[in-house]
Design a protein around this motif. Sequence first.
Motif, PDB file in Angstrom:
ATOM      1  N   THR A 159       1.384  -1.024  -0.014  1.00 52.12           N
ATOM      2  CA  THR A 159      -0.214  -0.043   0.237  1.00 52.12           C
ATOM      3  C   THR A 159       1.195   1.083   0.240  1.00 52.12           C
ATOM      4  N   VAL A 160       1.948   1.365   1.156  1.00 55.70           N
ATOM      5  CA  VAL A 160       2.698   2.420   1.087  1.00 55.70           C
ATOM      6  C   VAL A 160       2.941   3.130  -0.884  1.00 55.70           C
ATOM      7  N   LEU A 161       3.369   2.066  -1.711  1.00 55.53           N
ATOM      8  CA  LEU A 161       3.550   2.205  -2.813  1.00 55.53           C
ATOM      9  C   LEU A 161       2.505   2.682  -3.759  1.00 55.53           C
ATOM     10  N   PHE A 162       1.056   1.852  -3.461  1.00 57.82           N
ATOM     11  CA  PHE A 162       0.374   2.267  -3.978  1.00 57.82           C
ATOM     12  C   PHE A 162      -0.302   4.060  -3.790  1.00 57.82           C
ATOM     13  N   VAL A 163      -0.004   4.131  -2.503  1.00 61.26           N
ATOM     14  CA  VAL A 163      -0.678   5.332  -1.841  1.00 61.26           C
ATOM     15  C   VAL A 163       0.333   6.824  -2.765  1.00 61.26           C
ATOM     16  N   GLY A 192       4.809  -1.933  -8.128  1.00 63.70           N
ATOM     17  CA  GLY A 192       5.433  -2.523  -6.830  1.00 63.70           C
ATOM     18  C   GLY A 192       4.623  -3.479  -5.681  1.00 63.70           C
ATOM     19  N   TRP A 193       3.060  -3.305  -6.340  1.00 59.25           N
ATOM     20  CA  TRP A 193       2.297  -3.330  -5.453  1.00 59.25           C
ATOM     21  C   TRP A 193       1.171  -4.268  -5.791  1.00 59.25           C
ATOM     22  N   GLY A 194       0.205  -5.069  -5.236  1.00 58.84           N
ATOM     23  CA  GLY A 194      -0.325  -6.299  -5.816  1.00 58.84           C
ATOM     24  C   GLY A 194      -1.710  -6.545  -4.838  1.00 58.84           C
ATOM     25  N   PRO A 233      14.230  -5.138  -6.081  1.00 60.99           N
ATOM     26  CA  PRO A 233      12.654  -5.914  -6.358  1.00 60.99           C
ATOM     27  C   PRO A 233      11.607  -4.905  -7.754  1.00 60.99           C
ATOM     28  N   HIS A 234      11.721  -4.498  -8.594  1.00 64.28           N
ATOM     29  CA  HIS A 234      10.581  -4.567  -9.404  1.00 64.28           C
ATOM     30  C   HIS A 234       9.258  -5.067  -9.248  1.00 64.28           C
ATOM     31  N   GLU A 235       8.955  -6.504  -9.067  1.00 70.04           N
ATOM     32  CA  GLU A 235       7.775  -6.765  -8.460  1.00 70.04           C
ATOM     33  C   GLU A 235       8.400  -7.284  -6.954  1.00 70.04           C
ATOM     34  N   HIS A 236       7.075  -8.365  -5.557  1.00 73.91           N
ATOM     35  CA  HIS A 236       8.172  -8.468  -4.828  1.00 73.91           C
ATOM     36  C   HIS A 236       9.420  -9.702  -5.230  1.00 73.91           C
TER      37      HIS A 236
END
Length: 269
Positions: free
Chosen positions: A90-94, A99-101, A195-198
């Motif tokens: 969420t920190v990335l999403f907001v 990097g979120w999912g 990490p560009h993905e988890h």
Amino acid sequence: MTPGVDDDLALALRLADAADELTMAAFTGEAVEHEIKPDGSPVSATDLAVERRIGEILAEERPADGLLGEEVGESGPAGRRWIVDGIDGTVLFVDGRTGWGTEIALEVDGEVVVGACTVPSGAPGGWRRWWAARGAGAWRAGDATGPGGERCRVTAATGLMGGRHSAIPPLDVLDGDRRLLVERLAAAGSTYVAPHEHAALLVADGRVDAGVQLGGGPWDFAALAVIVTEAGGRFSDLAGRPDIYGGGPVLFSNGETHDAAIAALQRGQ
């Protein structure tokens, strides 16, 4: 009649579709309004909306199953329940970053048997999804692979020397003892990969040999654990136990490097 694993996986993917609709509508690549929870982490209205929508679908299609969500809490029986993180990262999403999912898993009698991690097509990088069912392997699909997907397989590396590792949170935001812990893998000869993905998905895809996640709840670990293990890897806490409830740190690996990575990380405790 108890649903079979194929039915459960099909439902998990439908839940992922429902999550994608909500997150895609809310994410614009710009900052998102949010609140700060008592533990200091952010939460957005979309986190809650995703978990509530999943709960509604489960109430219709699996009324006898329980639900454990990071934001909505626990309801129903624990013996067979879905474990959900409406937005992992969420920190990335907001902040409008990638990097979120959404993570969705099914736990039956203490074993995670189905997992899915999904990112909607509206997010930067396009649609991406990983999924697994116990005994059926791990798979990924996306704009680059097409909807049919491809099999996920971990690396064949047998040692840390000359290998690659990653971490969540990324190394560049860590400090103090948490940074020193992750750096023990570099000291053992492994090269850090941002990490560009988890980090766990990098392990499942064969892009790194090991990935450390420094903290989290069962909703952070469950889906990723079954995806990595079905890709041929291994998941555990730093005592070697496959425990999604311990809070971390946890290790995802290709299996062959697991014991060596744990030994290196334990030297940092």
